[in-house]
Design a protein around this motif. Structure first.
Motif, PDB file in Angstrom:
ATOM      1  N   ILE A 143       1.771   2.651   2.657  1.00  0.00           N
ATOM      2  CA  ILE A 143       1.489   3.303   3.942  1.00  0.00           C
ATOM      3  C   ILE A 143       2.529   2.826   4.948  1.00  0.00           C
TER       4      ILE A 143
ATOM      5  N   THR B  71       0.786  -1.237   0.000  1.00  0.00           N
ATOM      6  CA  THR B  71       0.000   0.000   0.000  1.00  0.00           C
ATOM      7  C   THR B  71       0.816   1.284   0.000  1.00  0.00           C
TER       8      THR B  71
ATOM      9  N   GLU C 153      -4.052  10.186   8.123  1.00  0.00           N
ATOM     10  CA  GLU C 153      -4.361  10.330   6.698  1.00  0.00           C
ATOM     11  C   GLU C 153      -3.145   9.906   5.888  1.00  0.00           C
ATOM     12  N   HIS C 154      -3.351   9.012   4.921  1.00  0.00           N
ATOM     13  CA  HIS C 154      -2.260   8.531   4.084  1.00  0.00           C
ATOM     14  C   HIS C 154      -2.765   8.285   2.672  1.00  0.00           C
ATOM     15  N   GLN C 155      -1.932   8.546   1.715  1.00  0.00           N
ATOM     16  CA  GLN C 155      -2.246   8.275   0.317  1.00  0.00           C
ATOM     17  C   GLN C 155      -1.840   6.839   0.002  1.00  0.00           C
ATOM     18  N   LEU C 156      -2.756   6.090  -0.555  1.00  0.00           N
ATOM     19  CA  LEU C 156      -2.485   4.711  -0.938  1.00  0.00           C
ATOM     20  C   LEU C 156      -1.662   4.697  -2.224  1.00  0.00           C
ATOM     21  N   LYS C 157      -0.558   3.943  -2.220  1.00  0.00           N
ATOM     22  CA  LYS C 157       0.289   3.788  -3.408  1.00  0.00           C
ATOM     23  C   LYS C 157       0.431   2.301  -3.664  1.00  0.00           C
TER      24      LYS C 157
END
Length: 103
Positions: A9, A7, A49-53
């Motif tokens: 994260i 992810t 809050e985290h951006q999924l990669k």
């Protein structure tokens, strides 16, 4: 570690809620070959809050309720729906889902 790799994260933001090992078998729709699987599945909570990669192993993701996930998986991977149900029962039955949703 696996969740961070899949992810993007950071591990420090991931909290393990529950894990389980599921043993299952299913018959493929193409060759009628019986497949046995032993898998470890886990539920995690993301703190903050985290951006999924997504890793290169994946092309897409979607957050959906259980019933909708079951339809999506069933449409594409009919033979694996029982494995999905077994994982959900083991991971979420007691904490997150009503019994009627899983039976």
């Amino acid at each position: 570690r696996e969740s961070e790799e899949e992810t993007g994260i950071p591990r420090s933001a991931l909290e393990l809620i529950q894990s389980t090992e599921v043993k299952a078998e299913y018959v493929t729709t193409r060759g009628r070959k019986k497949i046995k699987v032993d898998l470890v599945a886990y539920a995690i909570k993301v703190n903050g809050e985290h951006q999924l990669k997504l890793s290169e192993e994946h092309s897409d993701f979607k957050w959906v309720p259980y019933d909708q996930a079951r339809v999506i998986i069933g449409n594409k991977y009919k033979e694996q729906i029982e494995v999905f149900d077994a994982v959900c029962r083991e991971l979420f039955y007691q904490k997150f889902m009503r019994r009627s949703n899983l039976e």
